[in-house]
Design a protein around this motif. Structure first.
Motif, short mmCIF file in Angstrom:
data_model
loop_
_atom_site.label_atom_id
_atom_site.label_comp_id
_atom_site.label_asym_id
_atom_site.label_seq_id
_atom_site.Cartn_x
_atom_site.Cartn_y
_atom_site.Cartn_z
N PRO A 39 56.65 18.82 7.46
CA PRO A 39 56.37 18.72 6.14
C PRO A 39 54.56 19.02 6.16
CG PRO A 39 56.51 16.48 6.84
CD PRO A 39 56.98 17.20 7.74
N ASP A 40 54.22 19.38 4.85
CA ASP A 40 52.85 19.63 4.77
C ASP A 40 51.90 18.40 5.11
OD1 ASP A 40 52.95 22.47 4.15
OD2 ASP A 40 53.79 21.93 2.17
N VAL A 64 55.57 12.91 9.63
CA VAL A 64 54.92 11.69 9.02
C VAL A 64 55.40 11.23 7.74
CG1 VAL A 64 52.49 12.38 10.08
CG2 VAL A 64 53.45 13.11 7.68
N PRO A 65 55.27 9.92 7.29
CA PRO A 65 55.70 9.43 6.33
C PRO A 65 55.21 10.36 4.83
CG PRO A 65 55.09 7.54 7.21
CD PRO A 65 54.46 8.90 8.02
N VAL A 66 55.76 10.43 3.90
CA VAL A 66 55.44 11.22 2.96
C VAL A 66 54.22 10.84 2.19
CG1 VAL A 66 56.19 11.89 0.22
CG2 VAL A 66 58.06 11.86 1.95
N ALA A 67 53.76 9.80 2.15
CA ALA A 67 52.38 9.44 1.61
C ALA A 67 51.28 9.71 2.38
CB ALA A 67 52.52 7.86 1.04
N VAL A 68 51.68 9.79 3.60
CA VAL A 68 50.54 10.03 4.81
C VAL A 68 50.41 11.66 4.54
CG1 VAL A 68 50.00 10.36 7.06
CG2 VAL A 68 50.88 8.09 6.11
N GLY A 69 51.44 12.44 4.57
CA GLY A 69 51.27 13.81 4.32
C GLY A 69 50.62 14.36 3.15
N LEU A 70 50.94 13.65 1.96
CA LEU A 70 50.50 14.08 0.62
C LEU A 70 49.13 13.63 0.71
CD1 LEU A 70 53.15 13.04 -1.80
CD2 LEU A 70 52.37 15.50 -1.20
N ALA A 71 48.76 12.71 1.44
CA ALA A 71 47.09 12.17 1.20
C ALA A 71 46.31 13.37 2.20
CB ALA A 71 46.85 10.76 1.91
N ARG A 72 46.97 13.62 3.34
CA ARG A 72 46.31 14.67 3.96
C ARG A 72 46.02 16.06 3.32
NH1 ARG A 72 49.25 13.65 9.86
NH2 ARG A 72 48.31 11.71 10.52
N GLU A 112 54.56 12.73 -6.31
CA GLU A 112 54.91 12.16 -4.92
C GLU A 112 56.12 11.75 -5.13
OE1 GLU A 112 53.55 8.43 -1.73
OE2 GLU A 112 52.17 9.05 -3.48
N GLU A 113 56.63 11.01 -6.30
CA GLU A 113 58.07 10.40 -6.21
C GLU A 113 58.92 11.80 -6.04
OE1 GLU A 113 55.68 10.24 -8.99
OE2 GLU A 113 55.23 8.39 -8.31
N HIS A 114 58.82 12.95 -6.51
CA HIS A 114 59.62 14.15 -6.35
C HIS A 114 59.90 14.37 -4.87
CE1 HIS A 114 62.01 17.87 -6.89
NE2 HIS A 114 61.06 18.23 -6.45
N THR A 115 58.78 14.46 -4.38
CA THR A 115 58.58 14.73 -2.73
C THR A 115 59.32 13.78 -1.88
OG1 THR A 115 56.42 15.86 -3.05
CG2 THR A 115 57.06 15.36 -0.95
N SER A 116 59.17 12.35 -2.21
CA SER A 116 59.89 11.31 -1.71
C SER A 116 61.09 11.34 -1.73
CB SER A 116 59.32 9.95 -2.24
OG SER A 116 57.90 9.92 -1.85
N GLU A 117 61.69 11.66 -3.04
CA GLU A 117 63.12 11.93 -3.32
C GLU A 117 63.75 12.73 -2.33
OE1 GLU A 117 66.04 13.44 -6.79
OE2 GLU A 117 63.99 12.87 -7.42
N LEU A 118 63.11 13.87 -2.39
CA LEU A 118 63.72 15.12 -1.61
C LEU A 118 63.63 14.95 -0.12
CD1 LEU A 118 61.80 18.36 -2.81
CD2 LEU A 118 64.12 17.54 -3.15
#
Length: 182
Positions: free
Chosen positions: A15-16, A141-149, A166-172
């Motif tokens: 993931p990104d 990496v966990p979604v939250a980490v990737g999004l923060a980066r 983030e909720e949408h990405t976490s759901e996917l």
């Protein structure tokens, strides 16, 4: 058609914000230090046409593009890269390291945008014509980490998938829709 040289093809997926680009560069540096000739490339990109397509994909435009349009664009860039960069380098015995490959298209355009997988598989067959990586490295990496980066990265380099909540990405990801078949 696979090349007949002694080169190796390695793709980094994930993931990104996972760190694919950083790890790809580190591997390239280590292989070069060991005496190997390495060609580092990215998707979309790596060729003149691929970089122009990348610019189109990163431009949100006045209206949203459909998943099918994105799939065609990614596969056009990939077809050019395979024929202009990957196969010639492999035939010369080089190591080709790609930051992303077709697995990302399956994840984002297939599972994320709803383009049927058989359609993507047909485009994939045409664009890569049998040139598969010898190794796919999944960096996760966990979604939250990737999004923060990615939030720290250049906004113009972010995709519309990162612009979603983030909720949408976490759901996917929790549904296995942003994952990679490696």
């Amino acid at each position: 058609m696979a090349p007949t040289g002694t080169g190796r093809f390695i793709a980094f997926e994930g993931p990104d914000g996972a760190g694919k680009s950083v790890q790809a560069v580190r591997l390239a540096d280590a292989l070069r230090a060991g005496g190997r000739t390495v060609r580092l490339t990215r998707e979309p990109g790596g060729t003149h046409l691929g970089e122009r397509i990348r610019d189109i994909l990163l431009d949100p435009g006045p209206t949203a593009r459909c998943g099918e349009a994105d799939a065609f664009l990614f596969h056009a860039a990939r077809a050019q890269s395979i024929r202009e960069v990957v196969r010639p380098a492999l035939a010369r015995g080089e190591v080709v390291i790609s930051d992303r490959f077709t697995y990302s298209t399956r994840a984002y355009q297939g599972y994320g945008s709803g383009v049927p997988l058989p359609v993507l598989e047909g485009l994939e067959a045409l664009s890569i014509d049998g040139t598969w990586p010898d190794l796919v490295v999944l960096v996760d990496v966990p979604v939250a980490v990737g999004l923060a980066r990615r939030g720290r990265g250049a906004k113009e380099e972010q995709t519309r998938f990162e612009d979603r909540s983030e909720e949408h990405t976490s759901e996917l990801q929790s549904r296995g829709l942003i994952s990679y078949a490696v």
